[in-house]
Motif scaffolding. Structure first.
Motif, PDB file in Angstrom:
ATOM      1  N   ARG A 174     -20.486  -7.919  41.075  1.00  0.00           N
ATOM      2  CA  ARG A 174     -20.825  -9.351  41.037  1.00  0.00           C
ATOM      3  C   ARG A 174     -20.964  -9.801  39.591  1.00  0.00           C
ATOM      4  O   ARG A 174     -20.450 -10.860  39.199  1.00  0.00           O
ATOM      5  CB  ARG A 174     -22.129  -9.592  41.789  1.00  0.00           C
ATOM      6  N   SER A 177     -17.728 -10.124  37.839  1.00  0.00           N
ATOM      7  CA  SER A 177     -16.887 -11.240  38.299  1.00  0.00           C
ATOM      8  C   SER A 177     -17.256 -12.558  37.634  1.00  0.00           C
ATOM      9  O   SER A 177     -16.524 -13.545  37.762  1.00  0.00           O
ATOM     10  CB  SER A 177     -17.000 -11.391  39.820  1.00  0.00           C
ATOM     11  N   ASN A 179     -17.334 -14.828  34.696  1.00  0.00           N
ATOM     12  CA  ASN A 179     -16.669 -14.968  33.402  1.00  0.00           C
ATOM     13  C   ASN A 179     -17.519 -15.721  32.386  1.00  0.00           C
ATOM     14  O   ASN A 179     -17.387 -15.540  31.178  1.00  0.00           O
ATOM     15  CB  ASN A 179     -15.330 -15.687  33.575  1.00  0.00           C
ATOM     16  N   ASN A 354     -11.660 -11.453  41.481  1.00  0.00           N
ATOM     17  CA  ASN A 354     -12.973 -11.983  41.075  1.00  0.00           C
ATOM     18  C   ASN A 354     -13.862 -12.302  42.277  1.00  0.00           C
ATOM     19  O   ASN A 354     -14.597 -13.277  42.289  1.00  0.00           O
ATOM     20  CB  ASN A 354     -12.816 -13.242  40.207  1.00  0.00           C
ATOM     21  N   TYR A 355     -13.776 -11.470  43.309  1.00  0.00           N
ATOM     22  CA  TYR A 355     -14.600 -11.665  44.506  1.00  0.00           C
ATOM     23  C   TYR A 355     -16.071 -11.621  44.108  1.00  0.00           C
ATOM     24  O   TYR A 355     -16.494 -10.754  43.344  1.00  0.00           O
ATOM     25  CB  TYR A 355     -14.283 -10.569  45.522  1.00  0.00           C
ATOM     26  N   ALA A 356     -16.869 -12.549  44.641  1.00  0.00           N
ATOM     27  CA  ALA A 356     -18.248 -12.744  44.162  1.00  0.00           C
ATOM     28  C   ALA A 356     -19.264 -11.826  44.814  1.00  0.00           C
ATOM     29  O   ALA A 356     -20.418 -11.793  44.407  1.00  0.00           O
ATOM     30  CB  ALA A 356     -18.672 -14.194  44.388  1.00  0.00           C
ATOM     31  N   PRO A 424     -15.342 -18.442  42.735  1.00  0.00           N
ATOM     32  CA  PRO A 424     -14.349 -17.404  43.001  1.00  0.00           C
ATOM     33  C   PRO A 424     -13.377 -17.871  44.074  1.00  0.00           C
ATOM     34  O   PRO A 424     -13.743 -18.610  44.963  1.00  0.00           O
ATOM     35  CB  PRO A 424     -15.193 -16.226  43.501  1.00  0.00           C
TER      36      PRO A 424
END
Length: 460
Positions: A174, A177, A179, A354-356, A424
């Motif tokens: 998490r 992911s 940025n 980029n799965y949260a 995401p």
């Protein structure tokens, strides 16, 4: 009765307080009809025990037998002295069990269009060479039940270790992911606050010490402190009235302690960890108090515990937070395997980049701190654990498209080119998430709302 010593592995519960004013109590054998040890041959086991218990002479021999004579099946030789009526009933029960197994084999043959004998599980709980119930049948039933229940405990511990590694892995993923540096910092700080809040609970009493039991006596049983009496306490918690505590009755004694560290209304407290904590307490109490290792605690064993010097000294109980559940090497191996799984899922379009990793126990939800996240598609889906406690969690590694075929383009491409700031990417049809449990491993079946969470290692 001592034969029941190996037949008391019941799924964990958090029971209600004992009502001292209740005039109606369970009878001694009342729970036999409700046995569900999670064993494939549960009905057969239950019927054999009921028939044997109906013979007074055999019951007396069992009560006078040594524990080792029961555990290794030596007691089965006493079948030679059973009357004809009892043996006839046992023969009929075995005949029905063999018939059930034949039907299972036939179904397997029909499904596979042929029986692969290398992969057929041969029943070990009865002797197949004879249709009548023999000494070997009782020996096999005792040994197999003991082995299966011990294996279930070991599986539970291993599955919980994987659960904790998965939770740590998801927390780290998490953070990776995110940025935005400021967003990552806010989420990291909130996560640390939640962890600190969880650890700030009052110290738990050591199970089966005077302080712990008196707390149950006063707060759970609503009895006066000055009236504390070990004999009365034991009788009040001997819910089936058979003169012994089984594992289920012992678990109920831990409710007040568990409430101190695990509150289902607090997002920082993980109910899966509460269940494991209860099992650790149960294992510890039986290791210390169950002197004859029969998986039951008699009144004599309980009284002996209350007379030990340690009973008056409560060192406190170290929770899971104080234990090393896995080594660095184990986590590194697990992390590598999960990263490879995720890489393949992303490559095949079954998981967005980029799965949260939403709904992780002890971590703020996506969008915390006002960074523009909307609710995840569908929102969290409520689940219920075996104790009726609402759970929270998500399902990892499940395909966004249930009908997606490897090598073929996904049926919808709505997610491509649509990426909102700070949010995401989500797939259309992304399965709904569960709350408070870390995501399951890729390839494992999805749980459904309203379906009780299965306890790790526990047979369904």
């Amino acid at each position: 009765m001592k034969f029941l010593i190996i037949l008391v592995f019941i799924p964990c519960i958090i029971g209600p307080p004992v009502d001292k004013n209740s005039k109606k109590g369970p009878q001694q054998n009342e729970t036999l009809e409700d046995w569900n040890l999670g064993l494939e041959y549960n009905k057969y086991l239950q019927e054999v025990v009921q028939i044997l218990e109906s013979d007074p002479d055999f019951r007396k021999k069992l009560e006078n037998a040594k524990v080792d004579e029961i555990r290794d099946g030596t007691i089965a030789k006493e079948l030679e002295f059973l009357n004809h009526g009892i043996r006839t009933k046992l023969d009929e029960v075995k005949r029905q069990e063999i018939e059930r197994l034949r039907h299972l084999s036939q179904k397997q043959f029909e499904l596979n269009n042929g029986l692969d004998r290398k992969h057929v599980k041969i029943p070990q709980h009865l002797e197949l060479r004879h249709t009548s119930f023999e000494i070997a049948d009782l020996q096999k039933l005792i040994k197999q039940t003991t082995s299966d229940l011990e294996e279930a405990d070991q599986k539970r511990r291993e599955e919980f270790k994987k659960y904790e590694m998965e939770k740590k892995f998801e927390k780290e993923m998490r953070l990776k992911s995110l940025n935005d540096t400021q967003e990552r910092k806010v989420v990291q700080e909130e996560m640390e606050k939640m962890e600190a809040k969880h650890r700030s609970h009052e110290k738990l009493n050591h199970p089966m010490t005077k302080e712990q039991l008196e707390e149950v006596w006063e707060e759970q049983d609503h009895m006066d402190a000055k009236d504390w009496d070990p004999k009365t306490f034991f009788a009040m918690h001997d819910l089936d009235g058979n003169g012994q505590w089984d594992e289920d009755e012992v678990r109920i004694l831990f409710k007040k302690e568990l409430d101190k560290a695990y509150d289902p209304n607090n997002p920082e407290d993980d109910m899966k960890e509460r269940e494991e904590e209860m099992e650790r307490m149960r294992e510890h109490v039986f290791k210390e108090s169950d002197k004859d290792k029969n998986r039951m605690i008699s009144f004599e064993e309980f009284l002996a515990e209350t007379e030990r010097d340690e009973f008056e000294k409560d060192p406190g109980w170290d929770t899971l937070d104080d234990e090393e559940l896995y080594t660095d090497e184990e986590f590194q191996k697990f992390e590598h395997e999960r990263e490879e799984q995720i890489k393949k899922l992303i490559e095949t379009g079954q998981m967005p980049p980029n799965y949260a990793y939403p709904n992780i126990p002890g971590m703020p939800p996506p969008g915390y701190g006002g960074f523009g996240y909307g609710a995840l598609p569908g929102g969290p889906m409520p689940g219920i654990n075996p104790n009726g406690v609402p759970m929270h969690g998500s399902v990892p590694g499940q395909p966004a498209y249930p009908q997606f075929a490897p090598g073929q383009p996904p049926p919808q491409q709505q997610f491509q080119g649509q990426h909102y700031p700070g949010q995401p990417q989500q797939f259309a049809g992304q399965p709904q998430q569960f709350a408070g449990q870390p995501q399951q491993f890729a390839g494992q079946p999805q749980q459904f709302a309203g379906q009780p969470q299965q306890f790790a290692g526990q047979p369904q």
